[in-house]
Each structure stands twice: as C-alpha cells, then as structure tokens.
Design a protein around this motif. Sequence first.
Motif, PDB file in Angstrom:
ATOM      1  N   LEU A   3       6.421  67.913  23.947  1.00 43.23           N
ATOM      2  CA  LEU A   3       6.481  67.162  22.692  1.00 43.23           C
ATOM      3  C   LEU A   3       5.209  66.367  22.486  1.00 43.23           C
ATOM      4  CD1 LEU A   3      10.056  65.667  23.128  1.00 43.23           C
ATOM      5  CD2 LEU A   3       9.422  67.635  21.761  1.00 43.23           C
ATOM      6  N   THR A   4       4.668  66.413  21.286  1.00 42.05           N
ATOM      7  CA  THR A   4       3.546  65.565  20.924  1.00 42.05           C
ATOM      8  C   THR A   4       4.108  64.232  20.467  1.00 42.05           C
ATOM      9  OG1 THR A   4       2.275  67.488  20.238  1.00 42.05           O
ATOM     10  CG2 THR A   4       1.532  65.363  19.434  1.00 42.05           C
ATOM     11  N   VAL A   5       3.691  63.158  21.133  1.00 46.28           N
ATOM     12  CA  VAL A   5       4.244  61.826  20.864  1.00 46.28           C
ATOM     13  C   VAL A   5       3.126  60.871  20.473  1.00 46.28           C
ATOM     14  CG1 VAL A   5       6.211  62.122  22.409  1.00 46.28           C
ATOM     15  CG2 VAL A   5       4.104  61.197  23.302  1.00 46.28           C
ATOM     16  N   PRO A   6       3.456  59.790  19.768  1.00 54.33           N
ATOM     17  CA  PRO A   6       2.454  58.774  19.459  1.00 54.33           C
ATOM     18  C   PRO A   6       2.075  57.980  20.717  1.00 54.33           C
ATOM     19  CG  PRO A   6       4.568  58.213  18.465  1.00 54.33           C
ATOM     20  CD  PRO A   6       4.720  59.553  19.092  1.00 54.33           C
ATOM     21  N   PHE A   7       0.943  57.302  20.653  1.00 58.41           N
ATOM     22  CA  PHE A   7       0.422  56.585  21.820  1.00 58.41           C
ATOM     23  C   PHE A   7       1.376  55.527  22.386  1.00 58.41           C
ATOM     24  CE2 PHE A   7      -2.121  53.093  23.638  1.00 58.41           C
ATOM     25  CZ  PHE A   7      -2.591  53.754  24.756  1.00 58.41           C
ATOM     26  N   PRO A   8       2.058  54.701  21.561  1.00 60.01           N
ATOM     27  CA  PRO A   8       2.959  53.694  22.156  1.00 60.01           C
ATOM     28  C   PRO A   8       4.071  54.311  23.011  1.00 60.01           C
ATOM     29  CG  PRO A   8       2.545  53.161  19.874  1.00 60.01           C
ATOM     30  CD  PRO A   8       1.944  54.518  20.119  1.00 60.01           C
ATOM     31  N   ILE A   9       4.618  55.437  22.590  1.00 63.73           N
ATOM     32  CA  ILE A   9       5.660  56.101  23.381  1.00 63.73           C
ATOM     33  C   ILE A   9       5.046  56.713  24.638  1.00 63.73           C
ATOM     34  CG2 ILE A   9       7.305  58.021  23.404  1.00 63.73           C
ATOM     35  CD1 ILE A   9       7.923  57.392  20.507  1.00 63.73           C
ATOM     36  N   TYR A  10       3.881  57.318  24.515  1.00 67.59           N
ATOM     37  CA  TYR A  10       3.177  57.900  25.662  1.00 67.59           C
ATOM     38  C   TYR A  10       2.909  56.827  26.708  1.00 67.59           C
ATOM     39  CZ  TYR A  10      -0.583  60.186  28.281  1.00 67.59           C
ATOM     40  OH  TYR A  10      -1.361  60.712  29.277  1.00 67.59           O
ATOM     41  N   GLN A  11       2.498  55.666  26.265  1.00 72.65           N
ATOM     42  CA  GLN A  11       2.165  54.571  27.166  1.00 72.65           C
ATOM     43  C   GLN A  11       3.416  53.974  27.818  1.00 72.65           C
ATOM     44  OE1 GLN A  11       0.226  51.389  25.108  1.00 72.65           O
ATOM     45  NE2 GLN A  11      -0.976  50.812  26.894  1.00 72.65           N
ATOM     46  N   LYS A  12       4.524  53.941  27.103  1.00 71.77           N
ATOM     47  CA  LYS A  12       5.742  53.305  27.598  1.00 71.77           C
ATOM     48  C   LYS A  12       6.463  54.152  28.643  1.00 71.77           C
ATOM     49  CE  LYS A  12       9.888  51.048  25.924  1.00 71.77           C
ATOM     50  NZ  LYS A  12      10.670  50.670  24.754  1.00 71.77           N
ATOM     51  N   LEU A  13       6.426  55.469  28.517  1.00 71.50           N
ATOM     52  CA  LEU A  13       7.162  56.348  29.414  1.00 71.50           C
ATOM     53  C   LEU A  13       6.358  56.650  30.670  1.00 71.50           C
ATOM     54  CD1 LEU A  13       8.596  58.842  26.793  1.00 71.50           C
ATOM     55  CD2 LEU A  13       9.751  56.919  27.851  1.00 71.50           C
ATOM     56  N   ASN A  14       7.054  56.730  31.800  1.00 78.00           N
ATOM     57  CA  ASN A  14       6.408  57.021  33.072  1.00 78.00           C
ATOM     58  C   ASN A  14       6.853  58.368  33.603  1.00 78.00           C
ATOM     59  OD1 ASN A  14       5.097  54.489  33.152  1.00 78.00           O
ATOM     60  ND2 ASN A  14       6.994  53.536  33.882  1.00 78.00           N
ATOM     61  N   LYS A  15       5.994  58.964  34.378  1.00 77.96           N
ATOM     62  CA  LYS A  15       6.264  60.269  34.972  1.00 77.96           C
ATOM     63  C   LYS A  15       7.447  60.159  35.931  1.00 77.96           C
ATOM     64  CE  LYS A  15       3.390  63.985  36.673  1.00 77.96           C
ATOM     65  NZ  LYS A  15       2.099  64.314  37.257  1.00 77.96           N
ATOM     66  N   GLY A  16       8.404  61.084  35.815  1.00 79.00           N
ATOM     67  CA  GLY A  16       9.550  61.118  36.709  1.00 79.00           C
ATOM     68  C   GLY A  16      10.785  60.404  36.202  1.00 79.00           C
ATOM     69  N   GLU A  17      10.677  59.596  35.182  1.00 73.98           N
ATOM     70  CA  GLU A  17      11.857  58.871  34.692  1.00 73.98           C
ATOM     71  C   GLU A  17      12.613  59.700  33.661  1.00 73.98           C
ATOM     72  OE1 GLU A  17      10.225  55.969  31.126  1.00 73.98           O
ATOM     73  OE2 GLU A  17      10.422  55.147  33.129  1.00 73.98           O
ATOM     74  N   TYR A  18      13.914  59.443  33.579  1.00 75.66           N
ATOM     75  CA  TYR A  18      14.784  60.139  32.625  1.00 75.66           C
ATOM     76  C   TYR A  18      14.672  59.445  31.281  1.00 75.66           C
ATOM     77  CZ  TYR A  18      18.922  62.250  30.575  1.00 75.66           C
ATOM     78  OH  TYR A  18      19.773  62.945  29.758  1.00 75.66           O
ATOM     79  N   THR A  19      14.579  60.224  30.227  1.00 74.02           N
ATOM     80  CA  THR A  19      14.441  59.634  28.902  1.00 74.02           C
ATOM     81  C   THR A  19      15.178  60.462  27.856  1.00 74.02           C
ATOM     82  OG1 THR A  19      12.876  58.768  27.285  1.00 74.02           O
ATOM     83  CG2 THR A  19      12.315  60.843  28.298  1.00 74.02           C
ATOM     84  N   VAL A  20      15.493  59.792  26.771  1.00 71.69           N
ATOM     85  CA  VAL A  20      16.087  60.438  25.591  1.00 71.69           C
ATOM     86  C   VAL A  20      15.159  60.134  24.419  1.00 71.69           C
ATOM     87  CG1 VAL A  20      18.059  60.507  24.034  1.00 71.69           C
ATOM     88  CG2 VAL A  20      18.422  60.149  26.473  1.00 71.69           C
ATOM     89  N   LEU A  21      14.703  61.182  23.747  1.00 72.05           N
ATOM     90  CA  LEU A  21      13.831  61.029  22.579  1.00 72.05           C
ATOM     91  C   LEU A  21      14.511  61.637  21.362  1.00 72.05           C
ATOM     92  CD1 LEU A  21      10.443  62.100  24.194  1.00 72.05           C
ATOM     93  CD2 LEU A  21      11.181  59.792  23.680  1.00 72.05           C
TER      94      LEU A  21
END
Length: 98
Positions: free
Chosen positions: A70-88
Amino acid sequence: MKGILIIISTFLSGFLLYFAWTDYVEEEFKITEYKGHIVNKIRSEQVIDRGTVFTVEPNYKIVLSTGEALTVPFPIYQKLNKGEYTVLLEQNDRIMIP
C-alpha cells in the motif's frame, strides 16, 4: 398528448437520476479494510515529468503480511513500525488508521 409526454419524461428523468445517485453514494461510502503485520517499509523516490521540469517526490509504501503493498502518506509511514499488527482503512484513495 403534450401533458402525457411531460409526465413520462419527468418520471423517466427521475428514475435515471435515482440510479445515478445511488451508484455515486455507494462508491462514496465504500471502505476497504487491510489487516496484517507490517513486513517491510519502503521509501523510494519518484521522478515526475511536469512539462519542461522534472521533480522528485518521495513515495512511501508498506508491505503487509497478506502480501498487499500500500502507498501511504508520510505521517502513517512514520507512525507504523516494522513487525507490528495494524488495521488500515482506504476510502476514496485515502488511507487512514482507525
């Protein structure tokens, strides 16, 4: 005869307008949900040709464990960390975190 034609054309136009409006509303409120662990975060440069000028813009992507990139905006890219579970959530080509 003219009155019947006016009534028929009014109902026909209302009928067509109703179906056009319902398709618009359905697409406007359509939400796609993406769930998974973040496998990879990719930052790349994208060269854009704007006539006589070339500009470089950053492009941020997140790859989920489901295989979706998924192409995401910078604030979301910065907030999410590798390995964590997320819902977008994606609505009208915008991605957000609920």
